[in-house]
Scaffold this motif. Structure first.
Motif, PDB file in Angstrom:
ATOM      1  N   ALA A 149       0.829  -1.215   0.000  1.00 56.83           N
ATOM      2  CA  ALA A 149       0.000   0.000   0.000  1.00 56.83           C
ATOM      3  C   ALA A 149       0.860   1.260   0.000  1.00 56.83           C
ATOM      4  CB  ALA A 149      -0.932  -0.014   1.202  1.00 56.83           C
ATOM      5  N   ARG A 152       2.752   1.709  -3.419  1.00 59.18           N
ATOM      6  CA  ARG A 152       1.782   2.113  -4.435  1.00 59.18           C
ATOM      7  C   ARG A 152       1.419   3.592  -4.289  1.00 59.18           C
ATOM      8  NH1 ARG A 152      -1.738  -1.303  -7.239  1.00 59.18           N
ATOM      9  NH2 ARG A 152      -1.105  -3.492  -7.269  1.00 59.18           N
ATOM     10  N   ASN A 153       1.156   4.013  -3.043  1.00 59.50           N
ATOM     11  CA  ASN A 153       0.791   5.415  -2.816  1.00 59.50           C
ATOM     12  C   ASN A 153       1.907   6.368  -3.256  1.00 59.50           C
ATOM     13  OD1 ASN A 153      -1.736   4.806  -1.802  1.00 59.50           O
ATOM     14  ND2 ASN A 153      -1.030   4.719   0.327  1.00 59.50           N
ATOM     15  N   PHE A 156       1.950   6.384  -7.050  1.00 57.67           N
ATOM     16  CA  PHE A 156       0.812   7.128  -7.594  1.00 57.67           C
ATOM     17  C   PHE A 156       1.032   8.635  -7.459  1.00 57.67           C
ATOM     18  CE2 PHE A 156      -2.023   3.263  -6.778  1.00 57.67           C
ATOM     19  CZ  PHE A 156      -2.002   2.896  -8.118  1.00 57.67           C
ATOM     20  N   GLU A 157       1.624   9.033  -6.312  1.00 60.22           N
ATOM     21  CA  GLU A 157       1.957  10.448  -6.141  1.00 60.22           C
ATOM     22  C   GLU A 157       2.998  10.883  -7.185  1.00 60.22           C
ATOM     23  OE1 GLU A 157       0.729  12.801  -4.256  1.00 60.22           O
ATOM     24  OE2 GLU A 157      -0.772  11.436  -3.427  1.00 60.22           O
TER      25      GLU A 157
END
Length: 399
Positions: A149, A152-153, A156-157
């Protein structure tokens, strides 16, 4: 034929009036049972959240293939809880095995020319030509889930800081990136505890009335008085089992309702759980519970008829409770519901396996029907045994 039906109905009416006329028994055996399972499951959800919480000093073990310079500076910040290891493509299979064994948390593979690809990316190109980042994780490991998680975050940022130039885990089906060989942590916890707790509460509810209804009347001498009437022994046995089952049905309903209401609370603190049972699945759960009640009542009725007193009946019933609880945990022992049909001909065990299958959306309708039918047939056989016992003066008047 009409007289036989009237005999069953008359005895059943008498037994139901006696059982449901006891307000304390109704409160403890039905209302309190539903409240207890709701509170218990909610508390377990809180305890589970505390048990699976990750320490603040934990360093997530992340291995990266082809680490690009544009991402390296972002992941190697001292404040982030990552222990980054750069590996080669040849070491990937070994890392996947380590993730499956909970010896590593995450494996991230970037394309070899990632920085160049995103710098020269043309939005007119097809999606298949988009630079692909692949991440392997283990949903059975809380550290792996959390690392997945967080990475991924961050990515994505990073992606949002530019025009969309890459995709994550788009090459394979989502399941192929999960290297867990069993059920997810939350599902394993749920399927291993719910059948056991339901069996325990339902069995205790049946134990509260079955010994008193048969062994208690035998101890007081009222059972012998009933048996001198013209009513057939089979009718008496059936009426006894039906009346106790009716009480047990309501207890099962209360337990089922408490379970349904408390499942979201039980899974508090998890991000990948949602209560999405269909009406058909709820009906299957309820059917399995009802058939299990019949088996419990029939077993307790036979042992109570054999016992000389309520105390002795309770002592005979205790081993069956232990067995039913062990069967309730069979989903955890077998790693999920078994698929072999022969196991569903074993009363109580088949109920636990069917519940596990329903909870994990792996139910076989054939095995479900075998479970319900087997439990019903087993109950009718025990009713016949109980009728024979009622016809024996040695058993009825043995005190």
């Amino acid at each position: 034929m009409k007289t036989k039906k009237n005999n069953v109905f008359t005895i059943l009416k008498k037994e139901l009036t006696r059982l449901f006329g006891d307000r304390k028994l109704v409160f403890s055996g039905i209302i309190l049972q539903g409240l207890f399972i709701y509170v218990a499951y909610t508390l377990m959800g809180t305890l589970m959240t505390n048990m699976v919480s990750i320490g603040e000093d934990y360093q997530y073990r992340v291995s990266v293939v082809n680490m690009p310079d544009s991402v390296s500076y972002m992941l190697n910040v001292p404040e982030l809880p990552f222990d980054i290891a750069n590996i080669t493509a040849g070491e990937m299979e070994a890392l996947k095995e380590q993730i499956t064994a909970n010896e590593a948390d995450l494996l991230v593979e970037f394309p070899a020319d990632f920085d160049e690809a995103i710098a020269n990316y043309d939005t007119r190109l097809p999606i298949s030509d988009t630079p692909q980042i692949q991440i392997w994780y283990n949903l059975g490991n809380m550290e792996s889930m959390q690392a997945n998680a967080m990475i991924r975050n961050l990515l994505f940022e990073f992606e949002r800081s530019m025009t969309k130039k890459f995709d994550i885990n788009a090459l394979l089906d989502a399941e192929e990136y999960d290297l867990n060989t069993g059920a997810s942590f939350d599902m394993t916890f749920m399927m291993s505890l719910i059948p056991m707790l339901l069996f325990m509460l339902i069995y205790q509810g049946c134990m509260a009335i079955a010994p008193e209804s048969i062994a208690g009347e035998k101890e007081r001498g009222t059972l012998g008085t009933m048996l001198v009437t013209p009513a057939r022994r089979r009718d008496m046995a059936l009426a006894k089992v039906l009346s106790i089952s009716a009480f047990g049905f309501l207890g099962a309903t209360a337990s089922f309702t408490g379970m349904a209401l408390s499942l979201p609370n039980m899974m508090v603190g998890t991000d990948d759980f949602s209560l999405n049972f269909s009406m058909a699945e709820f009906l299957m759960i309820f059917t399995v519970l009802i058939s299990t009640v019949l088996v419990f009542v029939a077993l307790l009725s036979v042992t109570s008829a054999y016992a000389k007193s309520i105390k002795e009946a309770n002592s005979y019933a205790a081993p069956f409770m232990v067995v039913s609880m062990l069967f309730g945990l069979s989903g955890m022992i077998t790693g999920g519901a078994v698929s072999d049909m022969q196991y569903y001909f074993i009363p109580i065990f088949n109920s636990a396996q069917s519940l596990t299958a329903i909870f994990t959306s792996d139910v076989s309708m054939l095995n479900f029907f075998i479970t319900a039918l087997t439990n019903l047939v087993f109950t009718l056989v025990l009713v016949g045994v109980l009728a024979k016992m009622f016809g024996s003066e040695k058993i009825v008047f043995d005190k």
